[in-house]
Design a protein around this motif. Structure first.
Motif: not given
Lengths: 614, 355
Positions: A524-541
């Protein structure tokens, strides 16, 4: 009910923590708030936090028990990093939790509990003004919860102590008012629980309503809030904890296998509830055996597996240590036994009620000899259902012991569960063998799974045991060549499981700067972190592993698509060590062993550091 | 299904070589078990032998039945699992004084107190044989072995007393050197419903030779063996001596008295000899009899069935409870169970409606 008159503000997400003495009913209060919010239509995620002592001395720091709930109009995956509201029922609860309250957050305290003696028990000075330093930091509401509760219960023929126990309902009612929740679900629950005890029903209802009306009528709260419904996939939902979901998963698996479920276990925190839960299902033919110790728990399960049942044993890290010799017997006799390890803080007795992911290396390698055991992990409370079925599937179809990993956070945390369509679950095929002419105890199919001839089958009499044996015949043979061959067969069987796994899903970007690889409750914590980073334009998976042993075959290829691979774990880098050894690449860890789940903000900032300039 | 009438001893002999030391008492036990099983009227495929670790625990390999050679001390746990999973099986636990009373004593107690329907053969040779001669929990005090060079300072355990104190519904003692008696006892154990605990005195001719010689020597045999028979007075030494209960002092205890030659039911002092009553609900007397010889010097050792009481077994009650639950609540339906808690339904419309 009195109509709302104060202004309402809309919020997308709120995290509340109720804290008090372990006898104050904080778990119940939190559960009620959760159910009400879920029924209303919020997405929810919860995390109880209670002491190892059942009732530590009243008012002391050791006795503080808490329940945290995160509810939202968005889809959420964690119980929340920082608190928007802290409800503290005494000074000890205030002291141990205040640091988690966010800037300008709401602090509600039971003013009546801040007596000189309680302040002293919590380690404050008897006349200390404990709030002075927080006046500009938090919105502080001192509410005489005890007095107001007693007042509301005036005239009821009850002991004062019993009346005082209703103060959690007052606190609940007050928070319901602040967040514009309906009292109805809790009133219905009180009716079903105390319907036959008029005094208890009346007192709890009065306290709940008094709390609600206090918020409505007093001038101290400037406004109320609402958290609209979340956009949730249509379906039928219920709230579920990990220990409930894993239990239901085992029952479901036994239907898919077509074999009776047998559980041999010994009570241990935080796994006990699984044994308790399954004890209720005798009408499903579930056999629960509370053994004399951890060893007997798995021993009975191995016996039941030999005799043809779907056998499981449940425990936590200290229990795994005791079960290890028997786990090895299941390895060499190639019997299907599922070992559920609900991880807790270690080493030794450690921190029985706290969460960690520190048993991974223990379940993979903590046995004598070369002893491969498949390991699967659940990622969230509701996910335990499917994880349990998968563990049983591998055990039965490959004739092997399997470890399923959960942890405290998953086990006692809860979330809404979209109930599965049971028709879509695939049957699990056994290796039951009854034909005399083709029988040999260690004759294998293409998956290297041996035949399973059950005692009672005429003509297939055979003896198995812990001594090394020949392939096919199963006869005891301690020769060098036979041993080496069997070591390789046992390893190949487990490795081969990966050949039939579905491709891994990569969430977010399919290639790019950074891949989060996780397992277990960090999902859950990783998914939420990934979503935040994706929303800021980072290319993360994000890849979150179900299968840790064997690792999926496509993992290496996925790694090659990302510049950085990061493995967040609530240990000092256990999966990290395995991956670095296997793939020989510079995978980084984010590691924390402080009994707490990851804060999303920590994962985000660490990922940004690694990625550097966008 | 196998024709039980046709079963013979040969049906239970496995094809592999038996690898105990030549002259070991275990051979006689194996042979006796193979002799008794065909007489029980149970199909061959229904037998399951479960053992731990030690010389005795190699037993399942030598039987042509279902078998499980498990780990040290834990056979009762695996056997319990087998029995609970399939109560139709005749499940036998084969263990030794080290396996069952040292590392596995905990499981032995709990198996017995639950009255799990298992037949338990405890081979007692008063020594660790497989590890080549260390003292065991039944070794006599002062015994010199490789790990008790100055003599053992452990107090020995009396297996049958241990079983009776744990609540055994069946407890017996026999001697591997007396196959006829052993087979009678094995048959009685097999016929008992519940945990049937049988201590078999067994000579280890390599590491503890002659441990039970006094029960066999012509000179001492008559005065050292007290052969128990239900309903008969406790007489021994060719009916010249017997056991009476002494109530002198603060504790009841058993003592030896000479038989009155004119009336063999009383001693020369006129006291009544005890009459063996293994089916008595109360286990006090069985316990006192179990102490004779082994834990009480100057008395003969009781051989035979000390206790045989029918009580509900764990596996019986387990299945009864299940049947009751099904009758009361109906046979469980998974979908109902999953949907049983407070549920709520999210529809497209409820989503669109907002708050």
């Amino acid at each position: 009910m009195v109509t709302q008159e104060k202004p309402k503000e809309t919020l997308s997400s709120v995290t509340i923590r109720f804290v008090g003495d372990s006898g104050d009913g904080m778990q119940l209060t939190g559960t009620q708030f959760t159910n009400t919010s879920a029924l209303f239509g919020n997405d929810t995620s919860t995390y109880p936090n209670f002491p190892a002592e059942i009732r530590a001395p009243q008012g002391t720091l050791a006795g503080v028990s808490g329940f945290q709930i995160h509810f939202s109009s968005n889809n959420i995956h964690t119980a929340g990093d920082h608190l928007d509201v802290l409800v503290a029922m005494n000074p000890a609860a205030f002291k141990t939790n205040i640091n988690d309250l966010r800037q300008n957050g709401i602090l509600i305290i039971n003013e009546d509990a801040f007596s000189a003696s309680n302040l002293k028990k919590a380690g404050f000075k008897e006349d200390e003004d404990v709030f002075s330093r927080y006046l500009n930091k938090f919105r502080i509401y001192k509410v005489p919860i005890t007095k107001m509760t007693l007042g509301a219960l005036d005239g009821l023929d009850m002991m004062a102590k019993a009346k005082e126990r209703c103060k959690n309902m007052f606190a609940l009612g007050l928070t319901y008012w602040i967040y514009s929740r309906s009292l109805d679900p809790t009133l219905e629950w009180l009716e079903s629980k105390f319907g036959k005890k008029p005094d208890l029903f009346e007192s709890n209802v009065r306290a709940l309503k008094a709390g609600y009306n206090y918020g409505n009528t007093t001038e101290i709260f400037q406004n109320t809030y609402e958290v609209p419904k979340a956009k949730i996939v249509p379906g039928v939902y219920r709230n579920i904890t990990g220990n409930q979901a894993i239990s239901l998963g085992f029952v479901a698996a036994s239907e898919l296998v077509g074999k009776t479920l047998f559980i041999g276990s010994y009570p241990i925190t935080p796994a006990t509830e699984i044994l308790q839960e399954l004890s209720m299902y005798k009408n499903f033919g579930v056999k629960t055996f509370q053994a004399e110790d951890e060893i007997a728990g798995i021993g009975s399960a191995i016996g039941a597996a030999f005799a043809g049942q779907l056998a499981i044993t449940t425990t936590s890290g200290p229990g795994i240590a005791l079960k290890s010799e028997f786990m090895n017997l299941a390895v060499i006799t190639e019997l299907p036994v599922v070992i559920a390890d609900i991880q807790r803080g270690g080493p030794s007795t450690g921190l029985p009620t706290k969460t960690e992911q520190t048993d991974l290396l223990q379940v993979l390698y903590g046995r004598n000899g070369e002893s491969p055991i498949p390991v699967v992990a659940a990622r969230s409370p509701s996910d335990c259902f499917l994880a349990a079925i998968e563990a049983c599937r591998i055990a039965i179809e490959y004739m092997t012991p399997v470890v399923i990993l959960s942890d405290t956070q998953i086990a006692i945390g809860s979330e809404p569960w979209k109930l599965p369509d049971l028709e879509t679950l695939k049957p699990i095929h056994t290796r039951i063998h009854e034909d005399i002419d083709t029988f040999a105890p260690y004759r294998r199919n293409d998956d290297l799974a041996r035949q399973w001839a059950l005692p009672g089958t005429p003509g297939c009499e055979h003896t198995i045991g812990g001594l090394e044996k020949e392939n096919i015949t199963g006869k005891v043979n301690l020769s060098a060549e036979v041993h080496e061959e069997m070591v390789k067969i046992r390893a190949a069987k487990v490795k081969g499981i990966a050949d039939k796994l579905p491709p891994l899903e990569v969430y977010g970007e399919q290639s790019g700067d950074l891949l989060f690889l996780g397992w277990g409750s960090t999902y859950g914590a990783i998914r939420t972190a990934a979503d935040e980073l994706l929303a800021s334009g980072y290319k993360v998976g994000q890849v979150h592993l179900r299968h840790i042993n064997p690792l999926p075959n496509d993992l290496g290829e996925i790694f090659s698509r990302f510049k950085h691979i990061v493995v967040p774990e609530l240990n000092s880098g256990q999966l990290l060590m395995i991956l670095r050894a296997k793939f020989l690449i510079d995978i980084k860890g984010i590691n924390q062993v402080n009994t707490k789940p990851f804060a999303v903000s920590d994962l985000v900032s660490r990922a940004k550091e690694l990625i550097g300039d966008k | 299904m196998t024709q039980t009438q046709e079963l013979t001893k040969a049906d239970f002999v496995s094809e592999g070589d038996v690898k105990w030391c030549p002259g070991c008492g275990d051979y006689a036990i194996l042979s006796s078990v193979q002799t008794v099983l065909p007489t029980l009227g149970i199909p061959k495929e229904k037998f399951c032998f479960v053992s731990g670790i030690g010389c005795s625990s190699r037993f399942p390999y030598y039987m042509d039945t279902y078998g499980f050679h498990t780990i040290h001390g834990r056979a009762p746990t695996v056997a319990s699992g087998v029995k609970m999973a399939n109560p139709d099986l005749s499940v036998w636990v084969v263990t030794g004084d080290g396996d069952g009373l040292s590392i596995g004593a905990n499981h032995t107690v709990h198996m017995i107190r639950r009255n799990m329907d298992l037949k338990v053969l405890l081979f007692n040779n008063r020594i660790y044989g497989l590890t080549k001669g260390q003292y065991s929990p039944t070794s006599e005090k002062g015994k010199v072995t490789k790990t008790s060079v100055y003599g053992s300072i452990d107090n020995p355990l009396n297996p049958v007393a241990f079983a009776i104190a744990s609540g055994a519904t069946f407890a017996a003692r026999t001697n591997a050197a007396n196959p006829k008696h052993m087979q009678e006892i094995l048959k009685a154990a097999a016929d008992h419903k519940g945990t049937a605990f049988v201590e078999i005195l067994q000579n280890c001719n390599i590491f503890n030779d002659g441990a039970f010689a006094k029960y066999l020597d012509k000179e001492t045999k008559a005065e050292e063996n007290l052969i128990l028979e239900e309903g008969k007075p406790l007489l021994f030494n060719n009916d010249t001596q017997g056991i009476v209960m002494s109530l002198e002092g603060s504790h009841p205890r058993l003592i030896v008295e000479e038989v009155n030659t004119t009336d063999t039911s009383v001693s020369i002092t006129g006291k009544k000899f005890l009459v063996h009553d293994p089916k008595n609900e109360d286990h006090t007397l069985s316990y006192l009899i179990s102490q004779l010889g082994v834990s009480l010097e100057g008395t003969p050792t009781a051989m035979g069935v000390l206790r045989a009481v029918r009580k509900p077994t764990y596996d019986e009650v387990l299945y009864e409870q299940e049947a009751q639950a099904k009758a009361q609540r109906g046979v469980g339906i998974l979908k109902k169970l999953i949907y049983s808690s407070d549920t709520w339904t999210v529809t497209e419309e409820s989503q669109a409606a907002g708050v």
